[in-house]
Scaffold this motif. Structure first.
Motif, PDB file in Angstrom:
ATOM      1  N   LEU A 165     125.421  30.780 162.473  1.00  0.00           N
ATOM      2  CA  LEU A 165     123.959  30.821 162.836  1.00  0.00           C
ATOM      3  C   LEU A 165     123.041  31.046 161.429  1.00  0.00           C
ATOM      4  N   GLY A 166     123.691  31.977 160.755  1.00  0.00           N
ATOM      5  CA  GLY A 166     122.845  31.985 159.352  1.00  0.00           C
ATOM      6  C   GLY A 166     122.847  30.731 158.552  1.00  0.00           C
ATOM      7  N   ALA A 167     123.674  29.556 158.607  1.00  0.00           N
ATOM      8  CA  ALA A 167     123.605  28.552 158.181  1.00  0.00           C
ATOM      9  C   ALA A 167     122.722  27.537 158.903  1.00  0.00           C
ATOM     10  N   LEU A 168     122.592  27.629 160.060  1.00  0.00           N
ATOM     11  CA  LEU A 168     121.790  26.868 160.692  1.00  0.00           C
ATOM     12  C   LEU A 168     120.409  27.402 160.661  1.00  0.00           C
ATOM     13  N   ASN A 169     120.080  28.539 160.670  1.00  0.00           N
ATOM     14  CA  ASN A 169     118.896  29.183 160.663  1.00  0.00           C
ATOM     15  C   ASN A 169     118.204  28.908 159.212  1.00  0.00           C
ATOM     16  N   MET A 175     114.911  30.575 163.302  1.00  0.00           N
ATOM     17  CA  MET A 175     115.237  29.600 162.421  1.00  0.00           C
ATOM     18  C   MET A 175     114.034  29.394 161.670  1.00  0.00           C
ATOM     19  N   TYR A 176     114.295  28.998 160.117  1.00  0.00           N
ATOM     20  CA  TYR A 176     113.430  28.549 159.071  1.00  0.00           C
ATOM     21  C   TYR A 176     113.588  27.009 159.071  1.00  0.00           C
ATOM     22  N   LEU A 177     112.348  26.324 159.120  1.00  0.00           N
ATOM     23  CA  LEU A 177     112.846  24.784 159.049  1.00  0.00           C
ATOM     24  C   LEU A 177     111.629  24.312 158.009  1.00  0.00           C
ATOM     25  N   TYR A 178     111.781  23.314 156.884  1.00  0.00           N
ATOM     26  CA  TYR A 178     110.904  22.895 156.315  1.00  0.00           C
ATOM     27  C   TYR A 178     109.950  22.131 157.145  1.00  0.00           C
ATOM     28  N   ASN A 179     108.901  22.249 156.817  1.00  0.00           N
ATOM     29  CA  ASN A 179     107.661  21.456 157.415  1.00  0.00           C
ATOM     30  C   ASN A 179     106.761  20.703 156.833  1.00  0.00           C
ATOM     31  N   SER A 180     107.145  19.515 156.778  1.00  0.00           N
ATOM     32  CA  SER A 180     106.623  18.282 155.867  1.00  0.00           C
ATOM     33  C   SER A 180     105.210  18.334 155.621  1.00  0.00           C
ATOM     34  N   LEU A 181     104.569  18.913 156.739  1.00  0.00           N
ATOM     35  CA  LEU A 181     103.086  19.071 156.758  1.00  0.00           C
ATOM     36  C   LEU A 181     102.563  20.100 155.653  1.00  0.00           C
ATOM     37  N   SER A 182     103.022  21.213 155.601  1.00  0.00           N
ATOM     38  CA  SER A 182     102.777  22.134 154.944  1.00  0.00           C
ATOM     39  C   SER A 182     103.491  22.347 153.507  1.00  0.00           C
ATOM     40  N   HIS A 183     104.682  21.526 153.390  1.00  0.00           N
ATOM     41  CA  HIS A 183     105.484  21.505 152.304  1.00  0.00           C
ATOM     42  C   HIS A 183     106.182  22.758 152.008  1.00  0.00           C
ATOM     43  N   ARG A 196     119.326  24.255 171.187  1.00  0.00           N
ATOM     44  CA  ARG A 196     119.805  24.797 172.316  1.00  0.00           C
ATOM     45  C   ARG A 196     121.043  25.847 172.168  1.00  0.00           C
ATOM     46  N   TYR A 197     121.598  25.783 171.113  1.00  0.00           N
ATOM     47  CA  TYR A 197     122.755  26.732 170.673  1.00  0.00           C
ATOM     48  C   TYR A 197     122.228  28.239 170.745  1.00  0.00           C
ATOM     49  N   MET A 198     120.942  28.080 169.916  1.00  0.00           N
ATOM     50  CA  MET A 198     120.366  29.497 170.018  1.00  0.00           C
ATOM     51  C   MET A 198     119.328  29.818 171.286  1.00  0.00           C
ATOM     52  N   GLY A 199     119.636  29.082 172.242  1.00  0.00           N
ATOM     53  CA  GLY A 199     119.059  29.555 173.536  1.00  0.00           C
ATOM     54  C   GLY A 199     117.747  28.978 173.806  1.00  0.00           C
ATOM     55  N   TYR A 200     117.364  28.015 173.259  1.00  0.00           N
ATOM     56  CA  TYR A 200     115.993  27.519 173.492  1.00  0.00           C
ATOM     57  C   TYR A 200     116.231  26.340 174.483  1.00  0.00           C
ATOM     58  N   PRO A 201     115.563  26.133 175.497  1.00  0.00           N
ATOM     59  CA  PRO A 201     115.647  24.966 176.199  1.00  0.00           C
ATOM     60  C   PRO A 201     114.629  23.820 175.605  1.00  0.00           C
ATOM     61  N   PHE A 214     110.240  28.922 162.623  1.00  0.00           N
ATOM     62  CA  PHE A 214     109.988  27.947 163.858  1.00  0.00           C
ATOM     63  C   PHE A 214     109.548  28.884 164.988  1.00  0.00           C
ATOM     64  N   THR A 215     108.160  28.678 165.355  1.00  0.00           N
ATOM     65  CA  THR A 215     107.971  29.561 166.695  1.00  0.00           C
ATOM     66  C   THR A 215     107.282  28.233 167.577  1.00  0.00           C
ATOM     67  N   PRO A 216     107.774  28.405 168.632  1.00  0.00           N
ATOM     68  CA  PRO A 216     107.635  27.083 169.861  1.00  0.00           C
ATOM     69  C   PRO A 216     106.315  27.661 170.259  1.00  0.00           C
ATOM     70  N   ILE A 217     105.400  26.498 170.674  1.00  0.00           N
ATOM     71  CA  ILE A 217     104.314  27.065 171.522  1.00  0.00           C
ATOM     72  C   ILE A 217     104.557  27.551 172.805  1.00  0.00           C
ATOM     73  N   ASP A 218     105.681  27.170 173.502  1.00  0.00           N
ATOM     74  CA  ASP A 218     106.163  27.746 174.785  1.00  0.00           C
ATOM     75  C   ASP A 218     107.489  28.210 174.498  1.00  0.00           C
ATOM     76  N   PRO A 219     107.767  29.191 174.550  1.00  0.00           N
ATOM     77  CA  PRO A 219     109.391  29.808 174.394  1.00  0.00           C
ATOM     78  C   PRO A 219     110.096  29.128 175.487  1.00  0.00           C
ATOM     79  N   LYS A 220     109.656  28.802 176.543  1.00  0.00           N
ATOM     80  CA  LYS A 220     110.458  28.324 177.795  1.00  0.00           C
ATOM     81  C   LYS A 220     110.891  26.884 177.537  1.00  0.00           C
ATOM     82  N   LEU A 221     110.234  26.195 176.704  1.00  0.00           N
ATOM     83  CA  LEU A 221     110.539  24.799 176.263  1.00  0.00           C
ATOM     84  C   LEU A 221     109.989  24.399 175.283  1.00  0.00           C
ATOM     85  N   VAL A 222     110.856  24.130 174.219  1.00  0.00           N
ATOM     86  CA  VAL A 222     110.694  23.313 173.028  1.00  0.00           C
ATOM     87  C   VAL A 222     110.690  21.602 173.265  1.00  0.00           C
ATOM     88  N   LYS A 223     109.432  21.201 173.069  1.00  0.00           N
ATOM     89  CA  LYS A 223     109.040  19.925 172.879  1.00  0.00           C
ATOM     90  C   LYS A 223     109.373  19.133 171.599  1.00  0.00           C
TER      91      LYS A 223
END
Length: 469
Positions: free
Chosen positions: A360-364, A1-9, A54-59, A14-23
């Protein structure tokens, strides 16, 4: 999934720190009044983000604060406490106000199919955590005592304005016009970590601290509640775009000074819902709430659809005409789904996966909910059987939350039970026309007349129905 990050503009993978749990952390409401529908737009889009992950399989573990102390009338450190303002308005205690409006907020969320976060923490639960963070910042030299209050020293940071570029001299006292000067501050954008009675003698909620009896500043609660429940590293922090400065800017400053490392990787900001006359506010114009939408005959889910038809990073203009258009769109959509036959064949797995891939393409694509809604129409137009279409719609609705199948079932089951009486039908039709013309007094008058005659009018996505009571 590509997300706009306000920090980097920019949009980032999207790459979670721990793939087993998105915080995931969400700035919650200040519970001094009802949430208006502009506030709720942010919560709808944050809900879609969580459900998409969650739909994409991330806890996912999602935490939300409830601000019941410390949020002043200005998002900077000026004005009176919003909770105290609410208590005075209604002649209740602060905690009575907090309980009532917290319950009202989650009732509105339920009507909008917004999932309750995994953890909901009132700010008043975490006083020891605030005191610990403030003391640590003092010990590290990032904070100072002045006038009885504890302030964060923004001049100690290599970069304070993390979301927007400003000139360094803007840190000087009195440089920015329209900002009330606090003579205790060394720099204009220093902010309060802990207030003592030097700020408000009559503050309702106060606690003992090493610096005197007082209460926490608004910004510190989110940092401490997030770290308490999600640890030192956070994947996604959400909120309205108006929170980017100063609230989220200050959260980053104090959190990273406290932790000694980067805190949050992705910042997700939802843009404003405006009226045709400007930014929505609790203090001007008609106070637009979920309850008001219902009083005017709108299903709250229609408002959810209205929000999903636009991208979260665009300002959205609310008008009754625009909401009417969304209501008509929803009514027609549900009617088309109601015409599908569940018994029409078995689910075609290949066709189902092809339809899901488009969704999924739209969400990504940075949570493009407008394209995700278009994917619903792609299902209806697809050259496959109705069983497959219904399975795809049920799947998509795990994210969209539009009650697609349940509303269609109600529409199917309601058809044979409609009552008919020419005189009553005419009054109901007149009420519908009055509503379309925005003649709310006439619509209310007809509703009251019908009620006096023992008739209840029920507004549904398929139009107004009536029954005898």
């Amino acid at each position: 999934m590509y997300l706009y990050n306000s920090l980097s503009h920019k949009k980032e993978l999207f790459t979670p720190i721990d793939p087993k749990l998105v915080k995931m952390y969400t700035c919650g409401p200040t519970v001094y009044h009802f949430a208006h529908i502009g506030n709720l737009r942010s919560y709808i889009m944050e809900d879609v983000l969580e459900k998409s992950l969650r739909y994409m399989g991330y806890p996912v573990k999602r935490v939300m604060n409830i601000t019941d102390v410390g949020h002043l009338a200005s998002d900077a450190d000026t004005g009176e406490d919003k909770m105290l303002k609410g208590a005075r308005r209604e002649h209740k205690t602060v905690m009575e106000i907090a309980k009532f409006y917290t319950d009202a907020f989650f009732a509105d969320c339920a009507k909008l199919n917004i999932k309750r976060p995994d953890v909901v923490e009132p700010a008043t639960n975490c006083i020891p955590e605030y005191i610990h963070m403030v003391q640590t910042l003092l010990d590290k030299g990032y904070a100072y005592l002045a006038g009885g209050n504890v302030y964060f020293d923004t001049s100690k940071l290599e970069k304070y304005y993390v979301f927007n570029d400003h000139k360094e001299e803007d840190l000087a006292v009195g440089v920015r016009e329209g900002v009330e000067e606090d003579s205790n501050k060394r720099n204009q954008n220093d902010f309060v970590l802990w207030f003592t009675k030097s700020k408000f003698e009559d503050q309702a909620l106060k606690w003992d601290s090493p610096w005197g009896v007082g209460y926490p500043g608004w910004h510190i609660e989110c940092s401490c509640i997030s770290i308490k429940h999600l640890g030192e590293y956070l994947d996604i922090h959400c909120g309205g775009i108006d929170n980017a400065f100063p609230h989220h800017t200050n959260e980053i400053a104090q959190s990273e000074a406290f932790l000694g490392h980067k805190w949050c990787n992705y910042w997700f900001h939802v843009h404003h819902l405006n009226t045709e006359s400007g930014k929505m506010s609790k203090s001007k114009g008609e106070f637009l709430t979920v309850s008001l939408l219902e009083e005017k005959g709108y299903d709250p889910i229609v408002y959810r659809l209205f929000c999903l038809q636009s991208h979260y990073r665009r300002n959205l203009v609310f008008s009754w005409e625009n909401l009417d258009n969304a209501a008509q769109t929803y009514e027609k959509l549900i009617a088309r789904i109601a015409a599908l036959r569940p018994e029409d064949g078995a689910v075609d797995a290949e066709a189902f996966e092809a339809l899901k891939e488009r969704f999924l393409g739209a969400l990504n694509a940075d949570l493009n909910t407008s394209l995700a809604v278009t994917a619903v129409y792609d299902v209806l137009k697809a050259k496959t059987n109705d069983a497959t279409k219904l399975a795809a719609l049920a799947s998509f609705d795990e994210v969209l939350g539009l009650n697609l199948l349940s509303a269609a079932e109600k529409a199917r089951s309601a058809r044979p039970e409609e009552e008919h009486d020419p005189e009553i039908d005419a009054l109901v039709a007149a009420r519908t026309e009055a509503k379309r013309a925005k003649n709310w007094p006439e619509a209310d008058r007809i509703r009251d007349e019908l009620k006096a005659r023992g008739i209840e009018v029920i507004d549904t996505p398929q139009g107004a129905k009536w029954k005898r009571i």
